[in-house]
Design an enzyme around this catalytic site. Sequence first.
Site, PDB file in Angstrom:
ATOM      1  N   ASP A  52       0.756  -1.394   0.048  1.00  8.11           N
ATOM      2  CA  ASP A  52       0.127  -0.107  -0.019  1.00  8.11           C
ATOM      3  C   ASP A  52       0.813   1.165  -0.037  1.00  8.11           C
ATOM      4  OD1 ASP A  52      -2.622   1.559   0.511  1.00  8.11           O
ATOM      5  OD2 ASP A  52      -1.483   2.049   2.229  1.00  8.11           O
ATOM      6  N   GLU A 124      -2.000  -5.467  -3.468  1.00  5.34           N
ATOM      7  CA  GLU A 124      -1.099  -4.473  -3.031  1.00  5.34           C
ATOM      8  C   GLU A 124      -0.113  -5.598  -2.279  1.00  5.34           C
ATOM      9  OE1 GLU A 124      -3.429  -0.505  -1.520  1.00  5.34           O
ATOM     10  OE2 GLU A 124      -3.786  -2.351  -0.137  1.00  5.34           O
TER      11      GLU A 124
END
Length: 241
Positions: A52, A124
């Site tokens: 992320d 992610e």
Amino acid sequence: MDLNKILAFQQKIDYRFSDVSLLETALIHSSYANEHKLKKFQNNERLEFLGDAVLELVSSDVLFKRYPEKLEGTLSKTRASLVCEPALAYCARELGLGDFLLLGRGEDMTGGRDRDSILSDALEAVIGSLYLDGGLESARRFIMNFVLNDMENTRLFYDCKTTLQENIQSWSKDTPVYELVDEYGPEHSRTFVMQIRLGGRILGKGSGRTKQAAGQNAAYESLLTLKAEGIFKDKDDDLCI
């Protein structure tokens, strides 16, 4: 984990891991880890946390350099639209990521392999695994090829139902109507198909494991239709990229 699947995924993303265990971990959902009594850190949540941050850095860098005259507020909005959960899930589906995930039996049976939250987190996590294995450049190459490869259209996923509603209200008295037109598959893993009707016209169709997801995909397809016809106009012109 199935080595053939690991090899197939590496071929799909055109990257060979030096430490394959990083990729394996990126593909393990917490439900699978819990079901097989793995250690708490033996799932993709830590890698998702790292990925992320890497995704935010790369997307910020791309937008900052590509649009030198855009203000901070506009850049932030655009970045949010590109890396929001529905947009990342869309990218993950385009990549076929769901087929490679290890899920617990219950999660798998209830459609987890196509759930936005699971797909976006896994994407992610893959970014995080690439960063650890090959550094920032490897992660960046993946992001550019599979996440930021279609920024102009992908960003429309951001609150696309509201965007569609507001846009139509600006030029039509009709209200878009969401209609369930089909559903199929076993009870524990149904796929729903929604279409959006505007007056006597079908603007777009979309499918998903929930009616909400199907409606969202139908709204996205409708925005693409209106955009192709030159009817769609961004609420904020600064977000056009």
